[in-house]
Design an enzyme around this catalytic site. Structure first.
Site, PDB file in Angstrom:
ATOM      1  N   GLU A  61       0.678  -1.260  -0.090  1.00 57.11           N
ATOM      2  CA  GLU A  61       0.076   0.005  -0.060  1.00 57.11           C
ATOM      3  C   GLU A  61       0.948   1.377  -0.180  1.00 57.11           C
ATOM      4  O   GLU A  61       0.567   2.346  -0.689  1.00 57.11           O
ATOM      5  CB  GLU A  61      -1.019  -0.050   1.251  1.00 57.11           C
ATOM      6  CG  GLU A  61      -1.713  -1.216   1.289  1.00 57.11           C
ATOM      7  CD  GLU A  61      -1.236  -2.233   2.261  1.00 57.11           C
ATOM      8  OE1 GLU A  61      -2.185  -3.040   2.639  1.00 57.11           O
ATOM      9  OE2 GLU A  61      -0.280  -2.681   1.845  1.00 57.11           O
ATOM     10  N   SER A 237      17.338 -40.902  11.529  1.00 53.19           N
ATOM     11  CA  SER A 237      17.173 -41.123  12.808  1.00 53.19           C
ATOM     12  C   SER A 237      18.669 -41.437  13.289  1.00 53.19           C
ATOM     13  O   SER A 237      19.039 -41.184  14.300  1.00 53.19           O
ATOM     14  CB  SER A 237      16.326 -42.423  12.703  1.00 53.19           C
ATOM     15  OG  SER A 237      14.958 -42.004  12.705  1.00 53.19           O
TER      16      SER A 237
END
Length: 382
Positions: A61, A237
């Site tokens: 804006e 993992s």
């Protein structure tokens, strides 16, 4: 204040232009939303336009108002997201619109940010500005799915991408293709679309099995500008990732491994090569998925694109962690010996209101599983 009256065709035309401008901010706005704005003068003629880029600070804006200057007085502002009414890195856009003498504002959608959530529009109404909302709402919300999810939940919006054959296979049978070499299920048009998805994402996630099998780059090769490097995330993992894999060799603090391993020596070797290693508490020997999203949310990762194998595809869907599922399908049939996209998936997943797009001989099906805007609106209402 006086302005050109609301006109549906005019409003649609200029909001579509504002959306075009907003898209210029993809890859350049995060962790802010992408926003575009168009200003018309009091006669309905073009006066200014702008879009937001995080590093340039000014919101869309303000950029448009600066271009419009005095022509903005008694004019109309078209903005793809409700103007903010709080002070952050910049001042409130609502106050900038009021100060410029804007007579009416057309906003595509309300802001999901709890700091705004309708208050920006209320401030404009209180100042005597005419308000209209909902023009191109669906398109505007689609652009900021990641922002809407992250600003409310502080976790990334998860989009799972899967490329598979007509019979639901994502890799050829074992031994039928050289290991470490990618097998392209889809054609170049679909693969280019995936690069656009990476460009729009803050991070891409895969599992270590995919790294070992395919040795992917997981880079954004769209050629489009981006403010933040694409974060490449691996779930590993036991820290099995090869030190000579492309992800490790090209790491520059943009490769993040989540593990439950306490192998400090291996972690140190990865760290020395520019890889970030994050250890999480074990969940039956696996990396827990929800804490991964929590950590990524803390790093302001708004949109996470997952490109994983069948185990992680299934785990993410079963845990209800996938917000948008996008499947690219190719006219191939591999048979039962090839790797399936899912393994014993429970519960059943149905895609509603799916978007279907064709890419050469391939096509994609994309659908929301969890609408971040409905969550945002519910939070704002309470």
């Amino acid at each position: 204040m006086t302005a050109v009256p609301f006109n549906p065709e005019t409003d649609l035309r200029w909001m579509q232009r504002a959306l075009e401008l907003a898209r210029r901010g993809i890859g350049l706005c995060s962790p802010n939303p992408v926003v575009g704005c168009v200003i018309l003068d009091r006669h309905g003629a073009f006066a200014g336009e702008g879009w937001h880029e995080y590093d340039r600070r000014d919101h869309a804006e303000v950029v448009a108002l600066q271009q419009a200057a005095e022509k903005a007085r008694n004019g109309t502002a078209y903005v793809t997201l409700e103007p903010c009414n709080h002070t952050g890195r910049t001042g409130p856009c609502s106050e900038a619109l009021i100060a410029a003498g804007i007579a009416r504002v057309v906003a595509a959608t309300e802001d999901p940010n709890p700091l705004v959530a309708g208050n920006g529009l209320k401030r404009l109404k209180h100042a005597g500005i005419a308000i209209k909302t909902g023009v191109c709402r669906a398109e505007a919300q689609r652009l900021n799915e990641g922002f809407a999810h992250w600003i409310v939940n502080k976790r990334p919006f998860v989009e799972t991408k899967i490329a598979m054959t007509l019979d639901g296979r994502i890799a050829p049978p074992p031994g039928s293709h050289p290991p470490g070499q990618p097998y392209w299920i889809t054609g170049p048009e679909a693969r280019a679309a995936v690069q656009q998805m990476r460009w729009a994402a803050d991070a891409v996630l895969t599992g270590v099995d995919t790294v070992i099998t395919d040795n992917p780059q997981l880079t954004d090769r769209s050629g489009n500008p981006r403010r933040r490097p694409l974060l490449r995330v691996v779930l590993d993992s036991t820290l099995r990732i090869p030190l000579d894999s492309t992800l490790v060799l090209t790491a520059d603090q943009d490769t993040l491994i989540f593990t439950v391993s306490r192998n400090q020596a291996q972690a140190d070797m990865l760290t020395r090569q520019g890889v970030r290693v994050h250890v999480l508490p074990s969940e039956n020997g696996r990396v827990p998925l929800t804490p991964v999203l929590d950590v990524l949310g803390e790093e302001a990762i708004q949109t996470l694109l997952t490109e994983t194998g069948s185990t992680l595809n299934t785990a993410l869907l079963a845990a209800s962690l996938v917000d948008r599922l996008t499947i690219f399908s190719a006219p191939q049939i591999m048979g039962d010996d090839a790797m399936p996209a899912f393994r014993q998936l429970n519960p059943f997943v149905r895609l509603n209101e799916a978007e279907i797009t064709r890419y050469g001989d391939d096509f994609s099906v994309s659908a929301l599983l969890h609408d971040p805007w409905s969550t945002a609106n519910s939070s704002a209402a309470t």
